[in-house]
Design a protein around this motif. Structure first.
Motif, PDB file in Angstrom:
ATOM      1  N   VAL A   1       4.353 -14.952  10.923  1.00 38.85           N
ATOM      2  CA  VAL A   1       4.201 -13.931   9.895  1.00 38.85           C
ATOM      3  C   VAL A   1       4.206 -12.576  10.590  1.00 38.85           C
ATOM      4  CG1 VAL A   1       2.716 -13.023   8.057  1.00 38.85           C
ATOM      5  CG2 VAL A   1       2.846 -15.484   8.461  1.00 38.85           C
ATOM      6  N   SER A   2       5.098 -11.657  10.136  1.00 42.70           N
ATOM      7  CA  SER A   2       5.148 -10.323  10.744  1.00 42.70           C
ATOM      8  C   SER A   2       4.016  -9.463  10.181  1.00 42.70           C
ATOM      9  CB  SER A   2       6.509  -9.669  10.469  1.00 42.70           C
ATOM     10  OG  SER A   2       6.707  -9.533   9.082  1.00 42.70           O
ATOM     11  N   GLY A   3       3.706  -8.384  10.867  1.00 44.81           N
ATOM     12  CA  GLY A   3       2.617  -7.509  10.455  1.00 44.81           C
ATOM     13  C   GLY A   3       2.906  -6.807   9.134  1.00 44.81           C
ATOM     14  N   TYR A   4       1.859  -6.502   8.404  1.00 46.09           N
ATOM     15  CA  TYR A   4       2.007  -5.847   7.105  1.00 46.09           C
ATOM     16  C   TYR A   4       0.729  -5.100   6.764  1.00 46.09           C
ATOM     17  CZ  TYR A   4      -0.631  -9.920   5.451  1.00 46.09           C
ATOM     18  OH  TYR A   4      -1.577 -10.882   5.278  1.00 46.09           O
ATOM     19  N   VAL A   5       0.829  -4.249   5.739  1.00 50.81           N
ATOM     20  CA  VAL A   5      -0.318  -3.493   5.250  1.00 50.81           C
ATOM     21  C   VAL A   5      -0.881  -4.221   4.045  1.00 50.81           C
ATOM     22  CG1 VAL A   5      -1.070  -1.321   4.208  1.00 50.81           C
ATOM     23  CG2 VAL A   5       0.612  -1.301   6.036  1.00 50.81           C
ATOM     24  N   ARG A   6      -2.178  -4.450   4.048  1.00 51.39           N
ATOM     25  CA  ARG A   6      -2.814  -5.114   2.912  1.00 51.39           C
ATOM     26  C   ARG A   6      -3.493  -4.043   2.070  1.00 51.39           C
ATOM     27  NH1 ARG A   6      -4.726 -10.451   1.692  1.00 51.39           N
ATOM     28  NH2 ARG A   6      -6.352 -10.286   0.122  1.00 51.39           N
ATOM     29  N   LEU A   7      -2.946  -3.819   0.871  1.00 47.64           N
ATOM     30  CA  LEU A   7      -3.486  -2.811  -0.036  1.00 47.64           C
ATOM     31  C   LEU A   7      -4.562  -3.428  -0.916  1.00 47.64           C
ATOM     32  CD1 LEU A   7      -0.149  -1.156  -1.176  1.00 47.64           C
ATOM     33  CD2 LEU A   7      -1.779  -0.282   0.474  1.00 47.64           C
ATOM     34  N   PRO A   8      -5.529  -2.625  -1.347  1.00 50.07           N
ATOM     35  CA  PRO A   8      -6.535  -3.139  -2.283  1.00 50.07           C
ATOM     36  C   PRO A   8      -5.887  -3.500  -3.622  1.00 50.07           C
ATOM     37  CG  PRO A   8      -7.182  -1.006  -1.396  1.00 50.07           C
ATOM     38  CD  PRO A   8      -5.808  -1.272  -0.930  1.00 50.07           C
ATOM     39  N   ALA A   9      -6.578  -4.298  -4.412  1.00 52.13           N
ATOM     40  CA  ALA A   9      -6.051  -4.720  -5.702  1.00 52.13           C
ATOM     41  C   ALA A   9      -5.820  -3.507  -6.597  1.00 52.13           C
ATOM     42  CB  ALA A   9      -7.015  -5.680  -6.366  1.00 52.13           C
ATOM     43  N   GLY A  10      -4.633  -3.385  -7.189  1.00 48.91           N
ATOM     44  CA  GLY A  10      -4.309  -2.296  -8.094  1.00 48.91           C
ATOM     45  C   GLY A  10      -3.823  -1.039  -7.417  1.00 48.91           C
ATOM     46  N   ALA A  11      -3.759  -1.001  -6.090  1.00 49.18           N
ATOM     47  CA  ALA A  11      -3.381   0.223  -5.392  1.00 49.18           C
ATOM     48  C   ALA A  11      -1.916   0.567  -5.604  1.00 49.18           C
ATOM     49  CB  ALA A  11      -3.674   0.102  -3.902  1.00 49.18           C
ATOM     50  N   ARG A  12      -1.051  -0.405  -5.667  1.00 51.83           N
ATOM     51  CA  ARG A  12       0.367  -0.130  -5.872  1.00 51.83           C
ATOM     52  C   ARG A  12       0.598   0.488  -7.252  1.00 51.83           C
ATOM     53  NH1 ARG A  12       3.408  -2.419  -1.746  1.00 51.83           N
ATOM     54  NH2 ARG A  12       2.415  -4.186  -0.748  1.00 51.83           N
ATOM     55  N   ARG A  13      -0.052  -0.046  -8.268  1.00 53.99           N
ATOM     56  CA  ARG A  13       0.103   0.474  -9.624  1.00 53.99           C
ATOM     57  C   ARG A  13      -0.432   1.900  -9.712  1.00 53.99           C
ATOM     58  NH1 ARG A  13      -3.280   0.751 -14.056  1.00 53.99           N
ATOM     59  NH2 ARG A  13      -2.222   0.808 -16.056  1.00 53.99           N
ATOM     60  N   GLU A  14      -1.616   2.145  -9.135  1.00 54.73           N
ATOM     61  CA  GLU A  14      -2.204   3.480  -9.179  1.00 54.73           C
ATOM     62  C   GLU A  14      -1.353   4.485  -8.407  1.00 54.73           C
ATOM     63  OE1 GLU A  14      -6.183   3.141  -7.826  1.00 54.73           O
ATOM     64  OE2 GLU A  14      -6.808   1.930  -9.532  1.00 54.73           O
ATOM     65  N   THR A  15      -0.787   4.086  -7.274  1.00 58.22           N
ATOM     66  CA  THR A  15       0.067   4.973  -6.498  1.00 58.22           C
ATOM     67  C   THR A  15       1.335   5.300  -7.277  1.00 58.22           C
ATOM     68  OG1 THR A  15      -0.792   4.005  -4.462  1.00 58.22           O
ATOM     69  CG2 THR A  15       1.233   5.276  -4.286  1.00 58.22           C
ATOM     70  N   ALA A  16       1.904   4.304  -7.967  1.00 54.70           N
ATOM     71  CA  ALA A  16       3.100   4.550  -8.771  1.00 54.70           C
ATOM     72  C   ALA A  16       2.785   5.493  -9.927  1.00 54.70           C
ATOM     73  CB  ALA A  16       3.652   3.228  -9.293  1.00 54.70           C
ATOM     74  N   LEU A  17       1.646   5.309 -10.594  1.00 51.10           N
ATOM     75  CA  LEU A  17       1.266   6.208 -11.688  1.00 51.10           C
ATOM     76  C   LEU A  17       1.052   7.632 -11.179  1.00 51.10           C
ATOM     77  CD1 LEU A  17      -1.201   3.973 -13.720  1.00 51.10           C
ATOM     78  CD2 LEU A  17       1.088   4.717 -14.376  1.00 51.10           C
ATOM     79  N   LEU A  18       0.417   7.784 -10.037  1.00 49.99           N
ATOM     80  CA  LEU A  18       0.208   9.102  -9.460  1.00 49.99           C
ATOM     81  C   LEU A  18       1.544   9.758  -9.123  1.00 49.99           C
ATOM     82  CD1 LEU A  18      -1.736  11.264  -8.353  1.00 49.99           C
ATOM     83  CD2 LEU A  18      -1.604  10.083  -6.156  1.00 49.99           C
ATOM     84  N   GLY A  19       2.462   8.998  -8.558  1.00 47.55           N
ATOM     85  CA  GLY A  19       3.786   9.533  -8.236  1.00 47.55           C
ATOM     86  C   GLY A  19       4.536   9.985  -9.476  1.00 47.55           C
ATOM     87  N   MET A  20       4.456   9.206 -10.552  1.00 47.76           N
ATOM     88  CA  MET A  20       5.118   9.594 -11.796  1.00 47.76           C
ATOM     89  C   MET A  20       4.471  10.854 -12.383  1.00 47.76           C
ATOM     90  SD  MET A  20       6.224   6.090 -13.728  1.00 47.76           S
ATOM     91  CE  MET A  20       4.613   5.316 -13.709  1.00 47.76           C
ATOM     92  N   PHE A  21       3.162  10.962 -12.302  1.00 42.57           N
ATOM     93  CA  PHE A  21       2.456  12.143 -12.808  1.00 42.57           C
ATOM     94  C   PHE A  21       2.876  13.386 -12.030  1.00 42.57           C
ATOM     95  CE2 PHE A  21      -1.199  15.035 -12.579  1.00 42.57           C
ATOM     96  CZ  PHE A  21      -1.314  15.355 -13.921  1.00 42.57           C
ATOM     97  N   VAL A  22       2.910  13.302 -10.705  1.00 47.26           N
ATOM     98  CA  VAL A  22       3.305  14.442  -9.869  1.00 47.26           C
ATOM     99  C   VAL A  22       4.752  14.829 -10.158  1.00 47.26           C
ATOM    100  CG1 VAL A  22       3.731  15.164  -7.480  1.00 47.26           C
ATOM    101  CG2 VAL A  22       1.610  14.007  -8.076  1.00 47.26           C
TER     102      VAL A  22
END
Length: 100
Positions: A15-36
Motif C-alpha cells: 500500500v502506497s502512502g496517503y493522507v487520511r482525512l477526517p470524516a466529512g473533510a472532503r465534502r466541507e473542503t469542496a463546499l468551501l471551494g465552491m463558496f470562495v
C-alpha cells in the motif's frame, strides 16, 4: 491530517502512502471551494465610481487636514494631581518572625 506511510498488508499487498482525512473533510473542503469561487465570481461585478461621475473623469483625492505637532492647550499648564492616601489610620502588618 496525518500522512500514512507506505506499508504492506498482512496478505502481502503493498500500500502506497496517503493522507487520511477526517470524516466529512472532503465534502466541507469542496463546499468551501465552491463558496470562495462564488464570492470571486459574483463579487467582481460591474461597479461604478459614484453617482454622477463620467467615464475618464478624475475623482477627488483625500487631503490631509492635520497639523503637526499636535498641541494640547490645557495639557502644558496643568500639573498632574498628587496621589492621596485612601485611609486615614495607620495599618500595622504583624511580623511572623519566619522571614516570609
Amino acid at each position: 491530517m496525518p500522512w500514512i506511510k507506505d506499508y504492506v498488508r498482512s496478505d502481502g499487498t503493498p500500500v502506497s502512502g496517503y493522507v487520511r482525512l477526517p470524516a466529512g473533510a472532503r465534502r466541507e473542503t469542496a463546499l468551501l471551494g465552491m463558496f470562495v469561487a462564488g464570492v470571486l465570481i459574483l463579487g467582481n461585478g460591474a461597479t461604478t465610481a459614484g453617482a454622477g461621475t463620467e467615464p475618464g473623469q478624475d475623482l477627488p483625492q483625500p487631503q490631509s487636514t492635520v497639523v503637526y505637532p499636535i498641541k494640547w492647550p490645557a495639557g502644558e499648564s496643568q500639573q498632574a494631581p498628587l496621589p492621596q492616601p485612601t485611609v486615614s489610620y495607620p495599618i500595622v502588618f504583624p511580623s511572623t518572625g519566619s522571614g516570609r
